[in-house]
Design a protein around this motif. Structure first.
Motif, PDB file in Angstrom:
ATOM      1  N   ARG A  35      38.154  42.201  42.309  1.00 38.91           N
ATOM      2  CA  ARG A  35      38.551  43.560  41.914  1.00 38.91           C
ATOM      3  C   ARG A  35      37.462  44.558  42.278  1.00 38.91           C
ATOM      4  O   ARG A  35      36.273  44.293  42.091  1.00 38.91           O
ATOM      5  CB  ARG A  35      38.829  43.622  40.410  1.00 38.91           C
ATOM      6  N   GLY A  36      37.901  45.704  42.790  1.00 42.18           N
ATOM      7  CA  GLY A  36      36.965  46.767  43.130  1.00 42.18           C
ATOM      8  C   GLY A  36      37.172  48.022  42.309  1.00 42.18           C
ATOM      9  O   GLY A  36      36.366  48.950  42.382  1.00 42.18           O
ATOM     10  N   TYR A  37      38.266  48.048  41.519  1.00 36.64           N
ATOM     11  CA  TYR A  37      38.604  49.232  40.728  1.00 36.64           C
ATOM     12  C   TYR A  37      39.043  48.833  39.318  1.00 36.64           C
ATOM     13  O   TYR A  37      39.567  47.737  39.108  1.00 36.64           O
ATOM     14  CB  TYR A  37      39.734  50.026  41.394  1.00 36.64           C
ATOM     15  N   VAL A  38      38.866  49.739  38.384  1.00 37.53           N
ATOM     16  CA  VAL A  38      39.357  49.551  37.021  1.00 37.53           C
ATOM     17  C   VAL A  38      40.801  50.049  37.001  1.00 37.53           C
ATOM     18  O   VAL A  38      41.068  51.224  36.730  1.00 37.53           O
ATOM     19  CB  VAL A  38      38.507  50.342  36.002  1.00 37.53           C
ATOM     20  N   THR A  39      41.722  49.172  37.314  1.00 37.77           N
ATOM     21  CA  THR A  39      43.113  49.605  37.432  1.00 37.77           C
ATOM     22  C   THR A  39      44.043  48.439  37.148  1.00 37.77           C
ATOM     23  O   THR A  39      43.598  47.332  36.825  1.00 37.77           O
ATOM     24  CB  THR A  39      43.379  50.185  38.839  1.00 37.77           C
ATOM     25  N   GLY A  40      45.344  48.681  37.261  1.00 39.12           N
ATOM     26  CA  GLY A  40      46.338  47.634  37.076  1.00 39.12           C
ATOM     27  C   GLY A  40      47.173  47.832  35.828  1.00 39.12           C
ATOM     28  O   GLY A  40      46.814  48.597  34.921  1.00 39.12           O
ATOM     29  N   SER A  41      48.318  47.122  35.772  1.00 40.89           N
ATOM     30  CA  SER A  41      49.231  47.263  34.639  1.00 40.89           C
ATOM     31  C   SER A  41      49.698  45.932  34.064  1.00 40.89           C
ATOM     32  O   SER A  41      50.365  45.910  33.037  1.00 40.89           O
ATOM     33  CB  SER A  41      50.461  48.079  35.067  1.00 40.89           C
ATOM     34  N   THR A  42      49.351  44.813  34.701  1.00 41.34           N
ATOM     35  CA  THR A  42      49.765  43.511  34.183  1.00 41.34           C
ATOM     36  C   THR A  42      48.858  43.080  33.038  1.00 41.34           C
ATOM     37  O   THR A  42      47.818  43.692  32.773  1.00 41.34           O
ATOM     38  CB  THR A  42      49.727  42.448  35.289  1.00 41.34           C
ATOM     39  N   ASP A  43      49.233  41.993  32.372  1.00 45.04           N
ATOM     40  CA  ASP A  43      48.464  41.522  31.216  1.00 45.04           C
ATOM     41  C   ASP A  43      47.038  41.131  31.580  1.00 45.04           C
ATOM     42  O   ASP A  43      46.134  41.215  30.737  1.00 45.04           O
ATOM     43  CB  ASP A  43      49.167  40.323  30.571  1.00 45.04           C
ATOM     44  N   THR A  44      46.830  40.675  32.818  1.00 42.11           N
ATOM     45  CA  THR A  44      45.498  40.214  33.222  1.00 42.11           C
ATOM     46  C   THR A  44      44.735  41.238  34.056  1.00 42.11           C
ATOM     47  O   THR A  44      43.633  40.954  34.517  1.00 42.11           O
ATOM     48  CB  THR A  44      45.610  38.905  34.028  1.00 42.11           C
ATOM     49  N   SER A  45      45.310  42.426  34.270  1.00 43.00           N
ATOM     50  CA  SER A  45      44.625  43.430  35.087  1.00 43.00           C
ATOM     51  C   SER A  45      43.408  43.977  34.345  1.00 43.00           C
ATOM     52  O   SER A  45      43.323  43.938  33.111  1.00 43.00           O
ATOM     53  CB  SER A  45      45.573  44.571  35.453  1.00 43.00           C
ATOM     54  N   LEU A  46      42.473  44.509  35.110  1.00 44.46           N
ATOM     55  CA  LEU A  46      41.204  44.948  34.528  1.00 44.46           C
ATOM     56  C   LEU A  46      41.394  46.121  33.567  1.00 44.46           C
ATOM     57  O   LEU A  46      40.796  46.160  32.486  1.00 44.46           O
ATOM     58  CB  LEU A  46      40.225  45.319  35.645  1.00 44.46           C
ATOM     59  N   TRP A  47      42.227  47.093  33.936  1.00 41.95           N
ATOM     60  CA  TRP A  47      42.420  48.245  33.059  1.00 41.95           C
ATOM     61  C   TRP A  47      43.122  47.853  31.758  1.00 41.95           C
ATOM     62  O   TRP A  47      42.787  48.349  30.677  1.00 41.95           O
ATOM     63  CB  TRP A  47      43.216  49.336  33.761  1.00 41.95           C
ATOM     64  N   THR A  48      44.078  46.933  31.832  1.00 45.94           N
ATOM     65  CA  THR A  48      44.803  46.500  30.637  1.00 45.94           C
ATOM     66  C   THR A  48      43.855  45.906  29.605  1.00 45.94           C
ATOM     67  O   THR A  48      43.908  46.253  28.418  1.00 45.94           O
ATOM     68  CB  THR A  48      45.884  45.471  31.003  1.00 45.94           C
ATOM     69  N   VAL A  49      42.980  45.011  30.044  1.00 48.27           N
ATOM     70  CA  VAL A  49      42.071  44.369  29.086  1.00 48.27           C
ATOM     71  C   VAL A  49      40.947  45.322  28.670  1.00 48.27           C
ATOM     72  O   VAL A  49      40.485  45.286  27.526  1.00 48.27           O
ATOM     73  CB  VAL A  49      41.491  43.057  29.664  1.00 48.27           C
ATOM     74  N   TYR A  50      40.523  46.198  29.584  1.00 46.12           N
ATOM     75  CA  TYR A  50      39.419  47.109  29.267  1.00 46.12           C
ATOM     76  C   TYR A  50      39.824  48.109  28.188  1.00 46.12           C
ATOM     77  O   TYR A  50      39.062  48.383  27.255  1.00 46.12           O
ATOM     78  CB  TYR A  50      38.962  47.845  30.525  1.00 46.12           C
ATOM     79  N   LYS A  51      41.037  48.660  28.292  1.00 42.62           N
ATOM     80  CA  LYS A  51      41.463  49.661  27.305  1.00 42.62           C
ATOM     81  C   LYS A  51      41.719  49.033  25.935  1.00 42.62           C
ATOM     82  O   LYS A  51      41.814  49.743  24.932  1.00 42.62           O
ATOM     83  CB  LYS A  51      42.700  50.410  27.799  1.00 42.62           C
ATOM     84  N   LYS A  52      41.815  47.693  25.892  1.00 42.43           N
ATOM     85  CA  LYS A  52      41.936  46.993  24.612  1.00 42.43           C
ATOM     86  C   LYS A  52      40.572  46.724  23.983  1.00 42.43           C
ATOM     87  O   LYS A  52      40.496  46.149  22.891  1.00 42.43           O
ATOM     88  CB  LYS A  52      42.676  45.667  24.808  1.00 42.43           C
ATOM     89  N   GLY A  53      39.510  47.114  24.688  1.00 39.85           N
ATOM     90  CA  GLY A  53      38.171  46.955  24.132  1.00 39.85           C
ATOM     91  C   GLY A  53      37.380  45.784  24.677  1.00 39.85           C
ATOM     92  O   GLY A  53      36.231  45.562  24.272  1.00 39.85           O
ATOM     93  N   VAL A  54      37.960  45.019  25.598  1.00 42.30           N
ATOM     94  CA  VAL A  54      37.243  43.877  26.174  1.00 42.30           C
ATOM     95  C   VAL A  54      36.105  44.389  27.058  1.00 42.30           C
ATOM     96  O   VAL A  54      36.320  45.233  27.931  1.00 42.30           O
ATOM     97  CB  VAL A  54      38.202  42.998  27.000  1.00 42.30           C
ATOM     98  N   ARG A  55      34.898  43.881  26.836  1.00 41.65           N
ATOM     99  CA  ARG A  55      33.741  44.307  27.626  1.00 41.65           C
ATOM    100  C   ARG A  55      33.058  43.139  28.339  1.00 41.65           C
ATOM    101  O   ARG A  55      32.064  43.334  29.030  1.00 41.65           O
ATOM    102  CB  ARG A  55      32.727  45.037  26.734  1.00 41.65           C
ATOM    103  N   ASN A  56      33.585  41.946  28.144  1.00 41.66           N
ATOM    104  CA  ASN A  56      33.123  40.790  28.911  1.00 41.66           C
ATOM    105  C   ASN A  56      34.368  40.061  29.393  1.00 41.66           C
ATOM    106  O   ASN A  56      35.029  39.361  28.624  1.00 41.66           O
ATOM    107  CB  ASN A  56      32.248  39.865  28.060  1.00 41.66           C
ATOM    108  N   TYR A  57      34.686  40.258  30.658  1.00 44.91           N
ATOM    109  CA  TYR A  57      35.942  39.732  31.198  1.00 44.91           C
ATOM    110  C   TYR A  57      35.643  38.745  32.314  1.00 44.91           C
ATOM    111  O   TYR A  57      35.046  39.104  33.328  1.00 44.91           O
ATOM    112  CB  TYR A  57      36.803  40.884  31.718  1.00 44.91           C
ATOM    113  N   CYS A  58      36.023  37.505  32.100  1.00 45.92           N
ATOM    114  CA  CYS A  58      35.805  36.433  33.080  1.00 45.92           C
ATOM    115  C   CYS A  58      34.331  36.325  33.470  1.00 45.92           C
ATOM    116  O   CYS A  58      33.994  36.059  34.628  1.00 45.92           O
ATOM    117  CB  CYS A  58      36.663  36.658  34.324  1.00 45.92           C
ATOM    118  N   GLY A  59      33.450  36.558  32.491  1.00 46.49           N
ATOM    119  CA  GLY A  59      32.020  36.448  32.748  1.00 46.49           C
ATOM    120  C   GLY A  59      31.376  37.706  33.280  1.00 46.49           C
ATOM    121  O   GLY A  59      30.168  37.722  33.544  1.00 46.49           O
TER     122      GLY A  59
END
Length: 277
Positions: free
Chosen positions: A192-216
């Protein structure tokens, strides 16, 4: 049905899509994929003709004059002719194949969301259909989508062979790739090169939920949607029954999905491919 449809369209628009001619008497179905690396040699035609004698096709020579582009045709006085031919092909989709029932040497069929994969012993026959998949489900079929996807994949396999070898052996048909059978790691390398996406595993989806450590990967606060990351990151997933599951590099090694050395090599090549493309 698909071949007849291509022939009809080609007859309506000469040069737009040269027709394929089935030929059961041709001694080999292989048309060597050009410029393959030395680590991925073409199978001898005699061995393939014994295994897959019934799906031979003639392939248009690359030496022939290139047909006009669709853009050129639709902007010319042939616009109505072109659009009419396209409309007449809308119901002509390759949605299902059953080569294992008619082609000797094919042991079984695995039906993916888009590709039908046939086991030919040391090799796999991959048929890219016109099925359209999104969000882990098949939505519809789109005429010629499989051909575009297969030929795009072949173009990229040829383009990036200096980064990594691949399993492609030949492409005997616009929708078909024959590949060497490989052992597959049960891990998908998602870069991934951008904070984007709409699926359950996309970076933006998990980031806006408060996740700050994603896949290491440690992510800072304050990122916004569609923002370019400071550096590309790898967010690997593994497969559950019907969906992808994010996983960290440490979990991949601890669960025995890959060795550390294999993971390091695969991650390095995945990042290199992403940067190249």
């Amino acid at each position: 049905r698909r071949v007849r449809g291509e022939r009809r369209m080609a007859q309506c628009i000469p040069g737009l899509n040269p027709p394929k001619t089935l030929n059961s008497k041709v001694s080999s179905i292989t048309q060597s994929f050009p410029s393959l690396s030395s680590s991925c040699k073409t199978i001898p035609s005699t061995s393939l003709s014994k295994k897959f004698p019934s799906i031979s096709v003639s392939v248009t020579s690359s030496q022939q004059q290139q047909p006009p582009s669709l853009e050129a045709l639709t902007s010319s006085d042939r616009r109505d002719e072109v659009l009419g031919a396209i409309r007449s092909s809308l119901s002509n989709c390759l949605s299902e194949t059953n080569l294992h029932l008619t082609v000797p040497g094919l042991k079984s069929k695995t039906r993916g969301k888009v590709r039908d994969i046939y086991d030919g012993g040391d090799y796999l026959v991959l048929v890219t259909t016109d099925r359209q998949s999104a969000f882990d489900r098949i939505l519809a079929s789109i005429p010629f989508k499989g051909q575009v996807l297969n030929e795009t994949s072949l173009w990229w396999f040829n383009k990036i062979r200096h980064i990594t070898p691949n399993a492609v052996v030949s492409a005997p048909d616009k929708n078909v790739t024959i590949a060497r059978k490989c052992s597959v790691f049960p891990v998908e390398f998602v870069v991934r090169g951008y904070v984007t996406g709409s699926t359950d595993t996309s970076l933006w989806t998990v980031y806006k939920k408060g996740v700050r450590n994603y896949c290491g990967n440690v992510l800072p606060d304050g990122l916004v949607k569609n923002q370019n990351l400071a550096a590309n990151i790898l967010t690997p997933t593994t497969k559950a029954a019907d969906h992808d599951v994010p996983v960290t590099p440490d979990e991949i090694v601890k669960r025995g999905l890959m060795t550390q050395a294999d993971y390091d090599e695969a991650s390095r090549k995945a990042l290199s491919l992403f940067e190249y493309g």
